[in-house]
Write a protein that holds these residues in place. Structure first.
Motif, PDB file in Angstrom:
ATOM      1  N   TYR A  98     -22.265 -12.528  -1.884  1.00 26.87           N
ATOM      2  CA  TYR A  98     -23.074 -13.909  -1.324  1.00 26.87           C
ATOM      3  C   TYR A  98     -24.471 -13.232  -0.946  1.00 26.87           C
ATOM      4  N   LYS A  99     -24.956 -12.035  -1.065  1.00 28.07           N
ATOM      5  CA  LYS A  99     -26.294 -11.592  -0.951  1.00 28.07           C
ATOM      6  C   LYS A  99     -26.207 -10.247  -1.520  1.00 28.07           C
ATOM      7  N   LYS A 100     -27.576  -9.582  -1.878  1.00 27.91           N
ATOM      8  CA  LYS A 100     -27.689  -8.425  -2.620  1.00 27.91           C
ATOM      9  C   LYS A 100     -27.359  -7.301  -2.038  1.00 27.91           C
ATOM     10  N   ASN A 101     -27.015  -6.406  -2.808  1.00 22.12           N
ATOM     11  CA  ASN A 101     -26.669  -5.009  -2.296  1.00 22.12           C
ATOM     12  C   ASN A 101     -25.730  -4.802  -1.526  1.00 22.12           C
ATOM     13  N   ILE A 102     -24.504  -5.679  -1.368  1.00 24.65           N
ATOM     14  CA  ILE A 102     -23.235  -5.726  -0.620  1.00 24.65           C
ATOM     15  C   ILE A 102     -22.069  -6.064  -1.706  1.00 24.65           C
ATOM     16  N   ALA A 103     -21.054  -5.674  -1.257  1.00 26.51           N
ATOM     17  CA  ALA A 103     -19.710  -6.033  -2.128  1.00 26.51           C
ATOM     18  C   ALA A 103     -19.097  -7.434  -1.142  1.00 26.51           C
ATOM     19  N   ASP A 104     -19.511  -8.073  -0.221  1.00 25.85           N
ATOM     20  CA  ASP A 104     -19.157  -8.830   0.476  1.00 25.85           C
ATOM     21  C   ASP A 104     -18.883 -10.304  -0.359  1.00 25.85           C
ATOM     22  N   GLN A 105     -17.865 -10.743  -0.536  1.00 28.11           N
ATOM     23  CA  GLN A 105     -17.874 -12.217  -1.468  1.00 28.11           C
ATOM     24  C   GLN A 105     -17.396 -13.246  -0.657  1.00 28.11           C
ATOM     25  N   ARG A 106     -17.270 -13.032   0.790  1.00 29.29           N
ATOM     26  CA  ARG A 106     -16.890 -14.218   1.470  1.00 29.29           C
ATOM     27  C   ARG A 106     -17.906 -15.428   1.321  1.00 29.29           C
ATOM     28  N   GLU A 107     -17.259 -16.626   0.982  1.00 30.00           N
ATOM     29  CA  GLU A 107     -18.027 -17.889   0.987  1.00 30.00           C
ATOM     30  C   GLU A 107     -19.075 -17.715  -0.153  1.00 30.00           C
ATOM     31  N   SER A 108     -19.050 -16.923  -0.960  1.00 29.40           N
ATOM     32  CA  SER A 108     -20.144 -16.745  -2.169  1.00 29.40           C
ATOM     33  C   SER A 108     -20.152 -17.963  -2.904  1.00 29.40           C
ATOM     34  N   PRO A 109     -21.330 -18.490  -2.877  1.00 30.37           N
ATOM     35  CA  PRO A 109     -21.622 -19.678  -3.733  1.00 30.37           C
ATOM     36  C   PRO A 109     -21.596 -19.378  -5.357  1.00 30.37           C
ATOM     37  N   ALA A 110     -21.185 -18.016  -5.562  1.00 23.10           N
ATOM     38  CA  ALA A 110     -20.881 -17.948  -6.969  1.00 23.10           C
ATOM     39  C   ALA A 110     -19.519 -18.607  -7.173  1.00 23.10           C
ATOM     40  N   ILE A 111     -18.769 -18.590  -6.454  1.00 18.15           N
ATOM     41  CA  ILE A 111     -17.326 -18.971  -6.870  1.00 18.15           C
ATOM     42  C   ILE A 111     -17.237 -20.378  -7.167  1.00 18.15           C
TER      43      ILE A 111
END
Length: 419
Positions: free
Chosen positions: A325-338
Motif C-alpha cells: 500500500y506504500k513504498k519500501n514496506i511489505a504491508d499489503q493491508r487494503e492495498s489498491p493494487a488488489i
C-alpha cells in the motif's frame, strides 16, 4: 507506579510500542493470540517492517517476552490494547477485537491497574464499550482501583523521521486521575505527551487526522483526472503549489489509498455521525467515493496507453510493480493494487507482478508469485505499471526498456508516462 506493562496485540502498533517501553526500563509482556507470532518473537524474529530481528533480540535482552497466556496481564500495572479495528458488513465498525480484548483484560486485571485503548475507533468506544466490559469482568471500580484512558496510535509504517518516541502522544482518560496515570506511563519513553480533556476528544482527534488526509488525497486524485483531460501535468502543478510557504500542504495522487488508517478510520467517524445525528458526513463519504474509483481509473488509463500501441486490454500482459500500500514496506493491508488487479483480470488481462518485499500475492483469481527474472518480465510485458516505487526499482531504466509504461506514483521524470 511499578513498571510492568502488558501490550495486547503485537502487530504494527503494539510491537513498536513494546520496543520503546522495554528500552526505557519497563518489564514488557507482549500478549498475542497468534502462536506463530509469539514463537517467532521469543526466538528473536520480527514479523513487521519497522522492527528488525536485531531489534527484537535487543528487546528480549531488556526483559521483553511474548506470550499467549493472558495471566501475564495480572502481573501488570499498565495494560495497553492495540488490536485491529476493521470494517464489518456494509462498512459498519467491527469492534469484536476490542470487545474480546477488553473481556480478556478484565478477567485478568489486578486492582489499581491502568488500561489504555490505542485501537482507532469511533468516539465513545472507551467509555461505552471498553469501560463496562472491564468493570464487569474485573469487579473493579473506575477511578477507585481501575483507571481507563484512550491514546490513539500514530504509527506510520516505513517512516524513518518519526516513530513512537518523537511523535507527540495524545492521552484522554475517563477522569483526570486516569489521564495522569496513562500520561505518566507514556512520559517514560515518549518525548511529548499531550493530555486531552477526555477520551472522546482523543478518539475524535485521531479520526480527524486521517479524515484530513483522506479528503485531501481525494481532492488531488480528482485533480489528477481533470489535469489529464486538460493535458496538464498534475505533478508539476503540485511541485509549483508546494513552493508556497504557507496555506498549502502537498498531497499526491495514486492508484488508490491503502493501509489500515485512511481507507478505514474516516468510515468510523461517518458511521457515528449517521448513527447519532441522522445525516451524512458529506466530505468523508464523497472522499471515499472518489478514492474508491482510482483502481478503476488506473485500469482505464492502462487501456488508453495500450490502445496507443494498437493493443487491446483483453489478452494483454500487464506487469505491476510494487503491490504494497506504500513504498519500501511489505504491508499489503487494503492495498489498491488488489482491486486494480481484480479489475484488470475481469477485463481479460494477464497479470504478473514484481515486488521485492512480497514473494506471494493473493488476488481474486488466485495466488501469484513475484517474477524472479525482472528483465524478462519487463521485456515480455505489453505494459508495465508502477504502483509503488520501491527503492529497489530503477524506475527511469524500467520506463525506457518497457514497451509501454504507466507511472501512478509520479516517480519518473518524463510526464508522458505519468498518471
Amino acid at each position: 507506579m511499578n513498571k510492568t506493562v502488558t501490550i495486547v496485540g503485537q502487530g504494527y502498533v503494539g510491537l513498536p510500542l513494546a520496543q520503546e517501553a522495554s528500552s526505557s526500563g519497563w518489564k514488557v509482556f507482549g500478549f498475542d493470540l497468534s502462536e506463530r507470532v509469539v514463537t517467532g518473537l521469543n526466538a528473536g524474529q520480527s514479523h513487521i517492517d519497522d522492527i528488525s530481528n536485531a531489534d527484537v533480540q535487543s528487546m528480549l535482552s531488556n526483559g521483553y517476552s511474548a506470550s499467549t497466556d493472558p495471566s501475564v496481564i495480572s502481573e501488570s500495572d499498565v495494560v495497553v490494547i492495540c488490536v485491529p479495528t476493521p470494517l464489518g458488513e456494509a462498512g459498519a465498525p467491527d469492534l469484536s477485537y476490542i470487545e474480546s480484548a477488553s473481556t480478556t483484560v478484565g478477567k485478568n486485571l489486578k486492582p489499581g491497574a491502568t488500561v489504555v485503548l490505542e485501537s482507532t475507533t469511533y468516539p465513545g468506544t472507551t467509555e461505552d464499550v471498553c469501560a463496562p466490559i472491564l468493570t464487569r469482568e474485573s469487579g473493579l471500580t473506575v477511578n477507585d482501583n481501575l483507571f481507563i484512558a484512550f491514546s490513539p496510535e500514530r504509527v506510520d509504517p516505513g517512516r524513518t523521521d518519526f516513530g513512537i518516541k518523537n511523535t507527540p502522544k495524545l492521552v484522554g482518560g475517563v477522569s483526570a486521575i486516569s489521564t495522569d496515570r496513562a500520561a505518566s506511563f507514556y512520559s517514560d519513553f515518549i518525548d511529548t505527551v499531550v493530555p486531552m480533556t477526555g477520551p472522546k476528544e482523543a478518539e475524535t482527534a485521531k479520526l480527524l487526522e486521517n479524515t484530513f488526509r483522506h479528503v485531501n488525497i481525494a481532492l488531488v486524485n480528482e485533480m489528477a483526472k481533470v489535469c489529464h483531460e486538460l493535458d496538464i501535468d498534475i505533478w508539476e502543478v503540485i511541485r509549483g503549489a508546494s513552493t508556497k510557504p504557507f496555506g498549502f500542504m502537498p498531497f499526491k495522487p495514486g492508484p488508490g489509498v491503502g493501509g489500515h488508517c485512511i481507507p478505514i478510520d474516516p468510515n468510523y467517524l461517518s458511521y457515528e455521525v449517521r448513527r447519532n445525528l441522522g445525516y451524512p458526513l458529506r466530505f468523508v463519504e464523497l472522499a471515499q467515493e472518489i478514492n474508491n474509483t482510482m483502481p478503476h481509473y488506473v485500469t482505464t488509463r492502462i487501456s488508453e496507453v495500450l490502445n496507443e500501441q494498437a493493443k487491446a486490454i483483453k489478452g494483454a500482459n500487464v506487469l505491476l510493480l510494487g503491490v504494497t500500500y506504500k513504498k519500501n514496506i511489505a504491508d499489503q493491508r487494503e492495498s489498491p493494487a488488489i482491486p486494480l488487479a481484480d479489475e484488470l483480470t475481469r477485463r481479460g488481462a494477464n497479470i504478473q507482478f514484481i515486488d521485492p518485499r512480497v514473494p506471494d500475492w493473493k488476488i481474486e483469481s488466485g495466488v501469484l508469485q513475484s517474477e524472479s527474472n525482472w528483465d524478462s518480465a519487463i521485456h515480455n510485458s505489453d505494459i508495465v505499471v508502477l504502483l509503488q516505487a520501491h527503492d529497489e526499482f530503477d524506475v527511469e531504466l524500467i520506463s525506457q526498456n518497457a514497451r509501454a509504461f504507466l507511472d501512478t506514483s509520479g516517480s519518473v521524470k518524463d510526464h508522458r508516462f505519468r498518471l
